[in-house]
Write a protein that holds these residues in place. Structure first.
Motif, PDB file in Angstrom:
ATOM      1  N   ARG A   1       0.835  -1.211   0.000  1.00 21.80           N
ATOM      2  CA  ARG A   1       0.000   0.000   0.000  1.00 21.80           C
ATOM      3  C   ARG A   1       0.869   1.260   0.000  1.00 21.80           C
ATOM      4  O   ARG A   1       0.575   2.228  -0.710  1.00 21.80           O
ATOM      5  CB  ARG A   1      -0.934  -0.012   1.209  1.00 21.80           C
TER       6      ARG A   1
ATOM      7  N   GLN B   1       2.351   1.707  -3.420  1.00 23.03           N
ATOM      8  CA  GLN B   1       1.369   2.186  -4.389  1.00 23.03           C
ATOM      9  C   GLN B   1       1.125   3.684  -4.225  1.00 23.03           C
ATOM     10  O   GLN B   1       1.021   4.427  -5.206  1.00 23.03           O
ATOM     11  CB  GLN B   1       0.055   1.411  -4.240  1.00 23.03           C
TER      12      GLN B   1
ATOM     13  N   LYS C   1       4.162   5.379  -5.683  1.00 26.12           N
ATOM     14  CA  LYS C   1       4.216   5.206  -7.133  1.00 26.12           C
ATOM     15  C   LYS C   1       3.191   6.090  -7.840  1.00 26.12           C
ATOM     16  O   LYS C   1       3.433   6.591  -8.945  1.00 26.12           O
ATOM     17  CB  LYS C   1       3.984   3.739  -7.484  1.00 26.12           C
ATOM     18  N   ASP C   2       2.036   6.279  -7.204  1.00 26.42           N
ATOM     19  CA  ASP C   2       0.965   7.058  -7.830  1.00 26.42           C
ATOM     20  C   ASP C   2       1.277   8.553  -7.884  1.00 26.42           C
ATOM     21  O   ASP C   2       0.661   9.297  -8.654  1.00 26.42           O
ATOM     22  CB  ASP C   2      -0.349   6.848  -7.084  1.00 26.42           C
TER      23      ASP C   2
END
Length: 335
Positions: A178, A181, A184-185
């Motif tokens: 999580r 992510q 990365k986003d």
């Protein structure tokens, strides 16, 4: 197969070494301002981002790229750096120290302490197969900073994280995914602003927290109730009672052991005798308070439990080689 050697430091100077390496230079990879590298089409696609989160102490390298070749990057460093590589790639793309792990059935973290290049070891390698999308976060921590963090851990935890013992692999869990992510986003930027760095730093510390917690559960014996009471007492003393340090007898009563057992257990966990340990804690706290001009030297002495300013000055000079006044003046000049 593409193979090259890189040299790192926490500021990101490794980019210039990478860009000037003969094996890489042919692809037109050029040094850029900022922390972001876009791979040229001849080499691959995607980005590699190096961000210094705390000057000369903590940095991260973010991989979101794909090479056109099987690649091997051999890394060295000019000083000791604790290196933790979180691999979220779905193919054969991994970092390792010495002999590589062949187990790619699960995502994993690889970790070790990188020595300077004059130390004869196999080194740290990053390997990837052509066409594999590399998604990874590499955390680099300066040796002294990492060991300062370890001072707050139990003796068994500190043993785990000293240079000779800190190496291997461990699994990545859903909490780490999580965090990855979220990181990365966030869109890559050539130059990160203050809020971007703060966000990345917060996520890096969260990632480290879960990694270290998992590693301790795997490799360290369970803390006993008595040890837990002692660690809670230590936290309370450091937070609230440095100005009124309890005697060994009183501290032993709070932990529910006899004084001799208390002294033995305290030294086992904190690696120093009781009074020496808190003397160092107080004097380290003094250096912080002396940089804050809301406090005069007498107030610092009282806050840390010294009966007189002279006693505080003598202890401070013994540890730091300068008086509190000289330290404050020196800090003003450097600021």
């Amino acid at each position: 197969m593409l193979e090259t050697k890189l040299n790192w430091d926490l500021s990101g100077d490794w980019k210039r070494g990478w860009c000037n390496a003969p094996e890489i230079k042919q692809f037109g990879l050029k040094p850029t301002v900022g922390s972001l590298l876009h791979l040229p089409s001849a080499l691959g696609t995607g980005t590699i981002e190096h961000v210094e989160l705390q000057r000369s102490r903590l940095a991260v390298v973010l991989y979101d790229c794909k090479l056109n070749f099987d690649g091997v990057l051999n890394w060295t460093t000019d000083k000791r750096i604790y290196c933790i590589y979180f691999d979220f790639s779905k193919g054969v793309a991994f970092a390792h120290f010495g002999a590589p792990s062949q187990n790619k059935e699960r995502y994993f973290t690889s970790y070790d302490c990188l020595p300077p290049p004059d130390i004869p070891i196999a080194g740290y390698q990053f390997q990837t197969e052509a066409g594999v999308r590399v998604n990874a976060i590499n955390v680099l921590i300066e040796e002294k900073f990492f060991e300062e963090m370890a001072q707050q851990w139990t003796s068994s935890a500190r043993e785990l994280f000293i240079r000779g013992n800190f190496w291997g692999y461990t699994a990545i869990d859903k909490r780490m995914f999580r965090i990855f992510q979220e990181t990365k986003d966030a869109p890559p930027k050539k130059d990160l602003g203050t809020s971007d760095v703060f966000f990345l730093k917060a996520n890096t510390y969260r990632l480290l927290y879960f990694f270290l917690s998992n590693l301790l559960q795997e490799r360290c014996p369970k803390v006993t109730e008595t040890e837990e009471r002692l660690m809670k007492l230590d936290k309370k003393i450091r937070g609230e009672r440095l100005d009124d340090l309890p005697s060994i007898d009183n501290a032993a009563k709070e932990v529910a052991v006899c004084p001799s057992k208390f002294k033995e257990l305290f030294k086992k966990i904190f690696c120093k005798p009781y009074y020496q340990y808190y003397k160092e804690i107080r004097l380290n706290k003094a250096t912080e308070m002396l940089q804050d001009h809301r406090y005069n030297i007498k107030e610092v002495a009282i806050a840390l439990g010294y009966q007189t300013t002279n006693a505080f000055s003598k202890a401070f000079h013994s540890k730091n080689g300068v008086s509190p006044q000289q330290f404050r003046q020196k800090h003003q000049l450097s600021a």
